[in-house]
Design a protein around this motif. Structure first.
Motif, mmCIF file in Angstrom:
data_model
loop_
_atom_site.group_PDB
_atom_site.id
_atom_site.type_symbol
_atom_site.label_atom_id
_atom_site.label_comp_id
_atom_site.label_asym_id
_atom_site.label_seq_id
_atom_site.Cartn_x
_atom_site.Cartn_y
_atom_site.Cartn_z
ATOM 1 N N CYS A 118 95.690 11.844 -52.531
ATOM 2 C CA CYS A 118 94.420 12.114 -53.220
ATOM 3 C C CYS A 118 94.667 12.704 -54.616
ATOM 4 O O CYS A 118 93.943 13.580 -55.070
ATOM 5 C CB CYS A 118 93.571 13.052 -52.364
ATOM 6 S SG CYS A 118 91.845 13.089 -52.856
ATOM 7 N N GLY A 119 95.702 12.202 -55.281
ATOM 8 C CA GLY A 119 95.936 12.594 -56.671
ATOM 9 C C GLY A 119 95.353 11.534 -57.597
ATOM 10 O O GLY A 119 94.442 10.775 -57.211
ATOM 11 N N PRO A 145 91.888 20.897 -55.956
ATOM 12 C CA PRO A 145 92.822 21.085 -57.072
ATOM 13 C C PRO A 145 94.236 21.441 -56.650
ATOM 14 O O PRO A 145 94.995 21.966 -57.462
ATOM 15 C CB PRO A 145 92.178 22.253 -57.828
ATOM 16 C CG PRO A 145 91.571 23.091 -56.732
ATOM 17 C CD PRO A 145 91.114 22.137 -55.671
ATOM 18 N N ASN A 146 94.592 21.148 -55.394
ATOM 19 C CA ASN A 146 95.920 21.558 -54.915
ATOM 20 C C ASN A 146 96.930 20.419 -54.886
ATOM 21 O O ASN A 146 97.888 20.451 -54.127
ATOM 22 C CB ASN A 146 95.789 22.192 -53.524
ATOM 23 C CG ASN A 146 94.894 23.412 -53.578
ATOM 24 O OD1 ASN A 146 94.991 24.208 -54.514
ATOM 25 N ND2 ASN A 146 93.990 23.549 -52.630
ATOM 26 N N VAL A 147 96.678 19.386 -55.679
ATOM 27 C CA VAL A 147 97.640 18.279 -55.778
ATOM 28 C C VAL A 147 98.380 18.407 -57.115
ATOM 29 O O VAL A 147 97.905 19.085 -58.024
ATOM 30 C CB VAL A 147 96.922 16.902 -55.703
ATOM 31 C CG1 VAL A 147 96.317 16.695 -54.335
ATOM 32 C CG2 VAL A 147 95.851 16.782 -56.784
ATOM 33 N N ALA A 305 99.910 6.253 -52.169
ATOM 34 C CA ALA A 305 99.820 6.939 -53.467
ATOM 35 C C ALA A 305 100.232 8.394 -53.281
ATOM 36 O O ALA A 305 99.479 9.315 -53.589
ATOM 37 C CB ALA A 305 98.403 6.826 -54.020
ATOM 38 N N THR A 306 101.443 8.584 -52.771
ATOM 39 C CA THR A 306 101.896 9.940 -52.438
ATOM 40 C C THR A 306 102.700 10.596 -53.568
ATOM 41 O O THR A 306 103.194 11.712 -53.397
ATOM 42 C CB THR A 306 102.723 9.938 -51.134
ATOM 43 O OG1 THR A 306 103.705 8.898 -51.215
ATOM 44 C CG2 THR A 306 101.847 9.703 -49.925
ATOM 45 N N GLY A 307 102.839 9.925 -54.695
ATOM 46 C CA GLY A 307 103.484 10.546 -55.857
ATOM 47 C C GLY A 307 104.873 11.064 -55.548
ATOM 48 O O GLY A 307 105.691 10.374 -54.926
ATOM 49 N N TYR A 308 105.133 12.296 -55.965
ATOM 50 C CA TYR A 308 106.465 12.881 -55.724
ATOM 51 C C TYR A 308 106.749 12.992 -54.225
ATOM 52 O O TYR A 308 107.896 12.952 -53.792
ATOM 53 C CB TYR A 308 106.566 14.254 -56.408
ATOM 54 C CG TYR A 308 107.941 14.841 -56.305
ATOM 55 C CD1 TYR A 308 109.015 14.248 -56.964
ATOM 56 C CD2 TYR A 308 108.180 15.965 -55.519
ATOM 57 C CE1 TYR A 308 110.296 14.762 -56.843
ATOM 58 C CE2 TYR A 308 109.455 16.489 -55.392
ATOM 59 C CZ TYR A 308 110.511 15.887 -56.061
ATOM 60 O OH TYR A 308 111.771 16.389 -55.935
#
Ligand SMILES: Cc1cc2nc3c(=O)[nH]c(=O)nc-3n(C[C@H](O)[C@H](O)[C@H](O)COP(=O)(O)OP(=O)(O)OC[C@H]3O[C@@H](n4cnc5c(N)ncnc54)[C@H](O)[C@@H]3O)c2cc1C
Length: 395
Positions: A118-119, A145-147, A305-308
């Motif tokens: 959810c970024g 806002p914790n991403v 879409a998990t990014g890092y």
């Protein structure tokens, strides 16, 4: 002060034109008392002070030498479309990259689709899926806002640490251009909204010498990061303007002004979340430790879409952390310009002024996954910008 008022005060070209016009109308004292002529470009001083720091955040950019991962993989009964690894360009490229992922996810006719994450990339994937007619559930360990996306600088930087030059093949360039143009076009539809999720600001590149740059010095053996904007989307970049010492209020320095898009990430992310929920989107808090655990998700097609987070989840060591730290200070709504000076970036975000050490080149923070805030680094960033406005710094 109203918006028009503050824009007039700050706008260099506007102010210069205004003073020039007054001069042409024969405002005599400007002609005779040369030393009292104020410089044409007056920048409202930034209240850059370490006691105004409200928050220090650290996050890691998900850099991949070969660029973002956008291929499709089958894991058990699930079809997984990857959409991660956007380095320092995740917000900038999000709409374009996610439109490619969405096309792939919907290619087999499936209309119930899961988005993992959810970024920036998860939210834009989810919204584009909905707009294409899909029913969407976001599964994520953390929400804004914790991403990590919520800890970004918030500027249009579509080729920032996007890949190494050696991997910028003609095919990659074509893909990148498609992503950048699609994103840019989408962002133009988000201007002028309440709370200004997206706006244009002027950014001044300030230097003590006539010419400066953030490139690696000649002879440095490390791989170069690709620079794609001038060649591939030069037509989208407004012309820059130069200000010599004496023509502005920042002392004996050289300024280059570039208009740039800024994302006010608090308002922008809230808008994306509410749009998703208003269109019937569902969110489930869930953490996956291996790709096989995704079997428990109802949907058969997933966008990853998990990014890092993909580094651990998909055991993908090609995702390299690039650490970046922001110091936020109390917002100053009257400011609408940014500064880059001595390896420090200042961005006038509406949700808190941002001060950040960006270093001499893009290797700053490379392969550093430490998430511990560094107060001394934050104070150095704020004090460097403060130096531009101190009486000594203005000389
Ligand atoms: C200091 C800094 C400044 C930056 N500035 C800019 C900028 O100005 N402009 C720009 O375009 N880009 C910028 N970036 C880059 C941008 O922030 C990233 O490219 C972008 O945030 C990546 O978004 P994402 O959605 O891929 O990942 P994230 O924001 O990390 O989102 C990942 C999501 O996946 C979830 N997740 C991860 N692992 C799991 C798991 N195992 N199970 C379940 N859920 C999981 C997370 O909880 C989260 O919801 C900056 C980055 C940094 C660090």
């Amino acid at each position: 002060m109203g918006k028009l008022g503050r824009r007039q005060l700050l706008a260099g070209a506007g102010a210069a034109a205004l003073l020039g016009a007054l001069d042409a109308c024969g405002v005599g004292s400007f002609q005779t008392k040369r030393q009292s002529i104020p410089p044409a470009l007056q920048l409202v001083p930034v209240r850059a002070s370490t006691d105004r720091i409200t928050r220090i955040t650290v996050c890691t950019r998900p850099f991949r030498a070969a660029g973002p991962r956008l291929d499709v993989e089958r894991v058990g009964s699930k079809l997984i479309v990857h959409n991660y690894g956007h380095g320092g360009s995740g917000w900038s490229l999000s709409w374009g990259s996610s439109s490619i992922a969405v096309q792939k996810a919907m290619a087999n006719g499936d209309r119930d689709i899961a988005v993992i994450g959810c970024g920036a990339l998860g939210l834009t994937s989810a919204l584009l899926l909905q707009r294409a007619g899909a029913r969407v559930t976001i599964y994520a360990k953390e929400l804004p806002p914790n991403v990590r996306s919520s800890q970004a600088t918030g500027l249009w930087t579509p080729d920032s640490r996007i890949c190494f030059e050696q991997y910028a093949t003609p095919e990659f360039r074509q893909l990148w251009e498609r992503m950048a143009r699609r994103s840019f076009a989408t962002y133009q539809t988000l201007l002028g909204l309440p709370a200004e999720p997206v706006e244009f600001i002027d950014v001044y590149f300030v230097s003590d010498r006539a010419s400066t740059g953030r490139r690696l010095p000649p002879g440095d053996p490390r791989p170069r990061f690709a620079e794609l904007q001038p060649e591939l989307i030069g037509d989208l970049i407004p012309r820059s303007e130069e200000f010599a010492p004496g023509s502005h209020s920042l002392g004996a320095r050289y300024l280059r002004r570039n208009p740039l898009m800024m994302f006010n990430l608090t308002a922008y992310t809230r808008m994306l979340m509410s749009d998703f929920l208003a269109a019937g989107g569902r969110i489930e808090i869930d953490e996956f430790h291996t790709p096989a655990e995704m079997a428990r998700v109802r949907e058969k097609t997933l966008i990853n879409a998990t990014g890092y987070g993909a580094r651990a989840l998909f055991d993908d060591a090609s995702v390299i952390p690039v650490r970046g730290q922001l110091a936020r200070t109390i917002p100053e709504p009257q400011l609408n310009y940014g500064l880059i000076y001595k390896g420090v970036a200042f961005v006038p975000r509406r949700d808190g002024l941002v001060f950040q050490i960006i270093g001499e080149n893009d290797y700053y923070g490379f392969n550093d996954e430490s998430a511990v805030p560094d107060r001394a680094e934050a104070e150095l960033a704020v004090n460097t910008i403060a130096g531009l406005f101190s009486p000594a710094g203005r000389r």
